[in-house]
Design a protein around this motif. Structure first.
Motif, PDB file in Angstrom:
ATOM      1  N   ALA A 121     170.141  68.381 -12.056  1.00  7.97           N
ATOM      2  CA  ALA A 121     170.490  69.591 -12.014  1.00  7.97           C
ATOM      3  C   ALA A 121     171.605  70.193 -11.233  1.00  7.97           C
ATOM      4  N   VAL A 122     171.695  69.495  -9.839  1.00  6.95           N
ATOM      5  CA  VAL A 122     172.993  69.978  -9.049  1.00  6.95           C
ATOM      6  C   VAL A 122     174.144  69.284  -9.568  1.00  6.95           C
ATOM      7  N   ASN A 123     173.925  68.235 -10.287  1.00  7.73           N
ATOM      8  CA  ASN A 123     175.258  67.523 -10.660  1.00  7.73           C
ATOM      9  C   ASN A 123     175.570  68.461 -11.813  1.00  7.73           C
ATOM     10  N   ALA A 124     174.842  68.927 -13.020  1.00  8.46           N
ATOM     11  CA  ALA A 124     175.078  69.801 -13.938  1.00  8.46           C
ATOM     12  C   ALA A 124     175.992  70.968 -13.172  1.00  8.46           C
ATOM     13  N   ILE A 125     175.757  71.514 -12.219  1.00 11.67           N
ATOM     14  CA  ILE A 125     176.696  72.647 -11.696  1.00 11.67           C
ATOM     15  C   ILE A 125     177.735  72.289 -10.844  1.00 11.67           C
ATOM     16  N   TYR A 126     177.825  71.232 -10.364  1.00 13.47           N
ATOM     17  CA  TYR A 126     178.999  70.979  -9.457  1.00 13.47           C
ATOM     18  C   TYR A 126     179.770  69.795  -9.925  1.00 13.47           C
ATOM     19  N   ALA A 127     179.206  68.907 -11.008  1.00  9.90           N
ATOM     20  CA  ALA A 127     180.120  67.700 -11.258  1.00  9.90           C
ATOM     21  C   ALA A 127     181.552  67.882 -11.594  1.00  9.90           C
ATOM     22  N   HIS A 128     181.689  68.917 -12.463  1.00 10.13           N
ATOM     23  CA  HIS A 128     183.145  69.570 -12.933  1.00 10.13           C
ATOM     24  C   HIS A 128     184.061  69.444 -12.002  1.00 10.13           C
ATOM     25  N   ARG A 129     183.574  70.254 -10.794  1.00 11.47           N
ATOM     26  CA  ARG A 129     184.448  70.332  -9.629  1.00 11.47           C
ATOM     27  C   ARG A 129     184.558  69.015  -8.774  1.00 11.47           C
ATOM     28  N   ALA A 130     183.563  68.264  -8.576  1.00 14.74           N
ATOM     29  CA  ALA A 130     183.449  67.037  -7.792  1.00 14.74           C
ATOM     30  C   ALA A 130     184.438  66.224  -8.720  1.00 14.74           C
ATOM     31  N   LYS A 131     184.421  65.834  -9.688  1.00 12.25           N
ATOM     32  CA  LYS A 131     185.067  64.966 -10.298  1.00 12.25           C
ATOM     33  C   LYS A 131     186.824  65.038 -10.291  1.00 12.25           C
ATOM     34  N   GLN A 132     186.811  66.426 -10.181  1.00 10.83           N
ATOM     35  CA  GLN A 132     188.442  66.756  -9.914  1.00 10.83           C
ATOM     36  C   GLN A 132     188.846  66.942  -8.474  1.00 10.83           C
ATOM     37  N   PHE A 133     187.834  67.098  -7.492  1.00 12.53           N
ATOM     38  CA  PHE A 133     188.166  67.463  -6.049  1.00 12.53           C
ATOM     39  C   PHE A 133     187.697  66.190  -5.026  1.00 12.53           C
ATOM     40  N   GLU A 134     186.456  65.577  -5.588  1.00 12.01           N
ATOM     41  CA  GLU A 134     185.790  64.701  -4.904  1.00 12.01           C
ATOM     42  C   GLU A 134     185.491  63.258  -5.640  1.00 12.01           C
ATOM     43  N   PRO A 135     186.291  62.691  -6.238  1.00 11.18           N
ATOM     44  CA  PRO A 135     185.921  61.682  -7.220  1.00 11.18           C
ATOM     45  C   PRO A 135     185.317  60.473  -6.759  1.00 11.18           C
ATOM     46  N   ALA A 136     185.562  60.133  -5.398  1.00 16.07           N
ATOM     47  CA  ALA A 136     184.939  58.995  -4.894  1.00 16.07           C
ATOM     48  C   ALA A 136     183.551  59.741  -4.400  1.00 16.07           C
ATOM     49  N   THR A 137     183.364  60.710  -4.217  1.00 19.64           N
ATOM     50  CA  THR A 137     181.752  61.094  -3.947  1.00 19.64           C
ATOM     51  C   THR A 137     181.039  61.217  -4.982  1.00 19.64           C
ATOM     52  N   ALA A 138     181.768  61.665  -6.212  1.00 20.84           N
ATOM     53  CA  ALA A 138     181.086  61.741  -7.569  1.00 20.84           C
ATOM     54  C   ALA A 138     180.663  60.289  -8.030  1.00 20.84           C
ATOM     55  N   ALA A 139     181.507  59.233  -7.581  1.00 28.06           N
ATOM     56  CA  ALA A 139     181.104  57.905  -8.169  1.00 28.06           C
ATOM     57  C   ALA A 139     180.042  57.754  -7.409  1.00 28.06           C
ATOM     58  N   MET A 140     179.909  57.947  -6.254  1.00 25.11           N
ATOM     59  CA  MET A 140     178.599  57.526  -5.134  1.00 25.11           C
ATOM     60  C   MET A 140     177.517  58.295  -5.913  1.00 25.11           C
ATOM     61  N   PHE A 141     177.580  59.451  -6.181  1.00 32.81           N
ATOM     62  CA  PHE A 141     176.453  60.194  -6.814  1.00 32.81           C
ATOM     63  C   PHE A 141     175.991  59.583  -8.358  1.00 32.81           C
ATOM     64  N   ASP A 142     176.917  59.156  -9.098  1.00 34.12           N
ATOM     65  CA  ASP A 142     176.438  58.381 -10.300  1.00 34.12           C
ATOM     66  C   ASP A 142     175.772  57.235 -10.046  1.00 34.12           C
ATOM     67  N   ARG A 143     176.475  56.469  -9.139  1.00 34.39           N
ATOM     68  CA  ARG A 143     175.676  55.152  -8.636  1.00 34.39           C
ATOM     69  C   ARG A 143     174.269  55.362  -8.245  1.00 34.39           C
ATOM     70  N   ASN A 144     174.086  56.220  -7.624  1.00 32.65           N
ATOM     71  CA  ASN A 144     172.707  56.733  -7.060  1.00 32.65           C
ATOM     72  C   ASN A 144     171.924  56.905  -8.124  1.00 32.65           C
TER      73      ASN A 144
END
Length: 297
Positions: A121-144
């Protein structure tokens, strides 16, 4: 409580893996003994690395075996046989097993499924911003989220979850996505962002190792007889629920709340706010300056 007399096919696969893991550790210890007592040499650094790696994998395998309903008495017995260098055989006698609290084990699985929904749910809201501005953290989220999902699906197989139990665990035909959308409608973006980062920094190494050991034993999402919703599918359910909620709110409560619900729609996975899990806790992150969802996305 469930009384076990003979192992299921999946339990037998895991017990075999426990045996082989214990045997590998024993062989490594024998190799160290040869280096030290017969050659007078300290084992090389590679030995220590290999030994600690095997010991960690064995420990995680035994933990996930117990979490999947394998009686502890059987795990201890098989480990001992492997450590003694005795050959594996499914035909030997296992010691009497204590009662397995299957209801509690299913409750633990349900906790991880709720965790997955919260994360998605939180990724549905924030992922599109995260992949643009925080790609490394987004990869960590996807891994988890993938680590938790793979371990959860494998555990349901080891527990021999029935179709009815799976429907209840995964809330099939229940409006869980709509409930999440309704809860997120008034959530501020900085709260979601902070939560998303907490999930990205969760220590899910145990989840990943346990899923890997079960896969080696032949138990994984690929072998599941009951198909579980993936994180991507959870996102799609949330998006569908958001669209329906928008239509209702347009008629009943106006465009201001609708804008907040619309924020759920950008691309990403799915979830909620249950920080506690069966295997880990996330690190706390500092909240960003205040912005509400509607004005920031």
């Amino acid at each position: 409580m469930v009384e076990m007399s003979t192992p299921t096919p999946n339990q037998a696969r895991v017990l075999k893996a426990v045996h082989h893991a214990a045997a590998r550790t024993a062989r490594l210890l024998d190799a160290r003994k040869i280096h030290w007592e017969h050659l007078g040499l300290i084992p090389p650094a590679s030995w220590y690395e290999s030994f600690h790696g095997h010991r960690r994998l064995r420990a995680e395998l035994e933990r996930v075996a117990a979490a999947g309903g394998v009686p502890q008495e059987w795990i201890d017995h098989i480990r001992e046989r492997g450590s003694q260098g005795r050959y594996w055989s499914r035909n030997f006698n296992l010691p009497p097993a204590g009662l397995v609290d299957r209801e509690q084990l299913l409750s633990d699985v349900n906790l991880d499924i709720r965790q997955l929904r919260d994360m998605a749910a939180v990724n549905a809201i924030y992922a599109h911003r995260a992949k643009q501005f925080e790609p490394a953290t987004a990869a960590m989220f996807d891994r988890n989220i993938q680590s938790i999902w793979h371990r959860t699906v494998a555990i349901t197989q080891l527990l021999e979850v029935t179709a009815a139990e799976a429907a209840q665990l995964w809330s099939i035909d229940m409006p869980w996505a709509a409930d999440i959308v309704a809860r997120l409608a008034g959530t501020e973006l900085d709260v979601v962002r902070t939560r998303w980062r907490e999930y990205a920094h969760f220590d899910t190494e145990s989840y990943a190792l346990q899923a890997a050991t079960l896969e080696t034993a032949g138990i994984s999402a690929r072998t599941a007889h009951i198909v579980a919703p993936t994180p991507r599918h959870m996102v799609e359910q949330i998006r569908a629920a958001a669209i329906t909620t928008v239509e209702v709110l347009n008629q009943a409560r106006g465009a201001e709340i609708t804008a907040a619900v619309d924020a759920v729609l950008p691309e990403g996975p799915s979830g909620g706010y249950y920080a506690e899990t069966a295997a880990g806790r996330g690190d706390q992150q500092t909240a960003q300056p205040h912005h509400d969802i509607a004005s920031s996305l």
